[in-house]
Design a protein around this motif. Sequence first.
Motif, short mmCIF file in Angstrom:
data_model
loop_
_atom_site.label_atom_id
_atom_site.label_comp_id
_atom_site.label_asym_id
_atom_site.label_seq_id
_atom_site.Cartn_x
_atom_site.Cartn_y
_atom_site.Cartn_z
N ASN A 35 39.81 -23.64 63.96
CA ASN A 35 40.48 -24.09 62.73
C ASN A 35 40.76 -25.58 62.76
OD1 ASN A 35 42.37 -23.65 64.78
ND2 ASN A 35 44.02 -23.21 63.36
N GLU B 16 39.11 -17.68 66.99
CA GLU B 16 39.79 -16.54 66.48
C GLU B 16 39.36 -16.33 65.03
OE1 GLU B 16 44.17 -17.18 65.55
OE2 GLU B 16 43.85 -19.00 66.76
N HIS C 8 42.67 -12.83 65.06
CA HIS C 8 44.06 -13.06 64.63
C HIS C 8 44.40 -11.91 63.69
CE1 HIS C 8 47.49 -15.77 63.20
NE2 HIS C 8 47.58 -14.67 62.48
N ASN D 279 52.56 -18.13 63.85
CA ASN D 279 51.91 -16.88 63.45
C ASN D 279 51.22 -16.23 64.66
OD1 ASN D 279 52.56 -17.55 60.79
ND2 ASN D 279 50.67 -18.75 60.61
N SER E 216 46.37 -18.70 58.41
CA SER E 216 47.28 -19.37 59.34
C SER E 216 46.97 -20.86 59.17
CB SER E 216 47.04 -18.85 60.76
OG SER E 216 47.98 -19.38 61.67
N THR E 217 47.31 -21.70 60.13
CA THR E 217 46.96 -23.12 60.03
C THR E 217 45.45 -23.24 59.78
OG1 THR E 217 48.69 -23.59 61.63
CG2 THR E 217 47.08 -25.34 61.21
N ARG F 155 42.86 -29.67 68.39
CA ARG F 155 43.01 -30.42 67.13
C ARG F 155 41.94 -31.46 66.82
NH1 ARG F 155 45.99 -26.53 65.07
NH2 ARG F 155 48.19 -26.55 65.63
N ASP G 73 48.04 -19.87 72.87
CA ASP G 73 47.99 -20.26 71.45
C ASP G 73 48.65 -21.64 71.28
OD1 ASP G 73 47.44 -20.21 68.76
OD2 ASP G 73 49.02 -18.78 68.25
N SER H 119 52.75 -23.82 60.92
CA SER H 119 53.00 -22.79 61.93
C SER H 119 52.37 -23.18 63.25
CB SER H 119 52.37 -21.46 61.49
OG SER H 119 52.96 -21.00 60.31
N1 LIG Z 1 49.61 -19.71 65.73
C1 LIG Z 1 49.95 -20.58 64.82
O1 LIG Z 1 51.03 -20.44 64.25
N2 LIG Z 1 49.18 -21.63 64.48
C2 LIG Z 1 47.86 -21.91 64.94
C3 LIG Z 1 46.83 -21.04 64.28
C4 LIG Z 1 46.83 -19.61 64.76
O2 LIG Z 1 46.57 -19.34 65.94
O3 LIG Z 1 47.05 -18.71 63.96
C5 LIG Z 1 47.53 -23.39 64.65
O4 LIG Z 1 46.36 -23.76 64.79
O5 LIG Z 1 48.45 -24.14 64.30
#
Ligand SMILES: NC(=O)N[C@@H](CC(=O)O)C(=O)O
Length: 423
Positions: free
Chosen positions: A86, A136, A170, A262, A142-143, A56, A289, A307
């Motif tokens: 991301n 990925e 992904h 996700n 996704s997020t 993060r 993940d 997610s």
């Molecule tokens: N897996 C998830 O639901 N979220 C992941 C992003 C991802 O890996 O798709 C995130 O960075 O929050």
Amino acid sequence: MRVIRNAALADGRRVDVRLDGGRIDAVGDDLDGELLVDANGKRLLPGMIDVHVHFRQPGASQKETWTTGSQSAAAGGVTTVVDQPNTNPPTVTGAAFDEKDELASESLVDYGVNGGVTENWEPDSLFERPLFALGEVFLADSTGNMGIDAALFAAAVERAADEDVPVTVHAEDADLFSEDARERSDADAWSAYRTPEAEEAAVERAVAVAEGSGAQVHIAHTSTPEGVDAARAGGATCEVTPHHLFLSRDDLPDLGTFGRMNPPLRSEERREAVFERLQSGAVDVVATDHAPHTREEKDAGIWDAPSGVPGVETALPLLLNAAREGELSYERVRDVTAANPARIFDLPRKGRIEAGRDADLVLVDPENVQEIRGDDLHSKCGWTPFEGFAGVFPEWTMVRGEFAYREGKFGSARGENVRRQRS
Ligand SMILES: NC(=O)N[C@@H](CC(=O)O)C(=O)O
Ligand SMILES: [Zn+2]
Ligand SMILES: [Zn+2]
């Protein structure tokens, strides 16, 4: 030189392991040297290489930081992590890579930094950097909303093949999401919406593009037996997450939006079929993940909650508990958490307890079972989807010969970028 005595390896052999600084010097019987630890027959495993975490930073340090994320990793027996692109800014340019790589130097464990793909990526500067992998790469949002179209995906895979960099994908195809589920507002609606067919179709597309270009493709977080089988049939490797191995749609009444991720949780039947593929060897890698969000963020309606679930600290403990219960062999646990990721992602110093490799090691007492509690874990998010599950946690975790974690305390050593380490 220092010696760990009387350790039981995953294959059951009782050995001494001698360390020369940060490397394993020898594995054998009655080795000479200074006593470091008497393992007394406890299990010594290679540290987990978690090729899929979201720590993060930069951009969302309310959810996690390199310090808290890597503490959580070390306390869970993870000695190498690979961060995903991301973040904010997304890791899609050389400058964004450098910014993250600098933040990552706070990590207690070794790390890799992935580069990502968006319409605005700068492949020329990105590929000048020591990327762990391209990925990925998001085939659906996704997020972070980094979903890309088919043409850009094909171009990115082509470029990665030229650069000899592996691609992690992904794999979900938004065209196959079920709009009918949109009418619902219960937690299971997310699983109904992001269908198993959407995963299977995206895996098939990814492996077809890879075959055409000669790229090395690895499918991230496959959540269905169909996804695992399609990856294998197409010559790709795949990973599965602890949440898709130990949780299913049946858990959503309890988890609510905290069980939204996700790809989503699947039926109990599919969960069991994925677990069987872990047992049989069809699954190459377990990766977490680890995708922390704060409780406040998660505590929203099913269409608004972000997610993702945390998992870096509980993966090895859950797998070791499965081994204790006879559901998995210790050798399978070793292979999917360490030996296979090291082989697939070309980490010749990591993943095995043998002379010449890094002393990235975890000691566990297989009979010391604990109840997993969010309050005891070290992720900044402060919760776990595995609350109340049984886990076998490490007594200590060592990175290149130094304790990163030992009986509740963290060491002061810092991790290195594994793509800068010389073999
Ligand atoms: N897996 C998830 O639901 N979220 C992941 C992003 C991802 O890996 O798709 C995130 O960075 O929050
Ligand atoms: Zn993903
Ligand atoms: Zn992810």
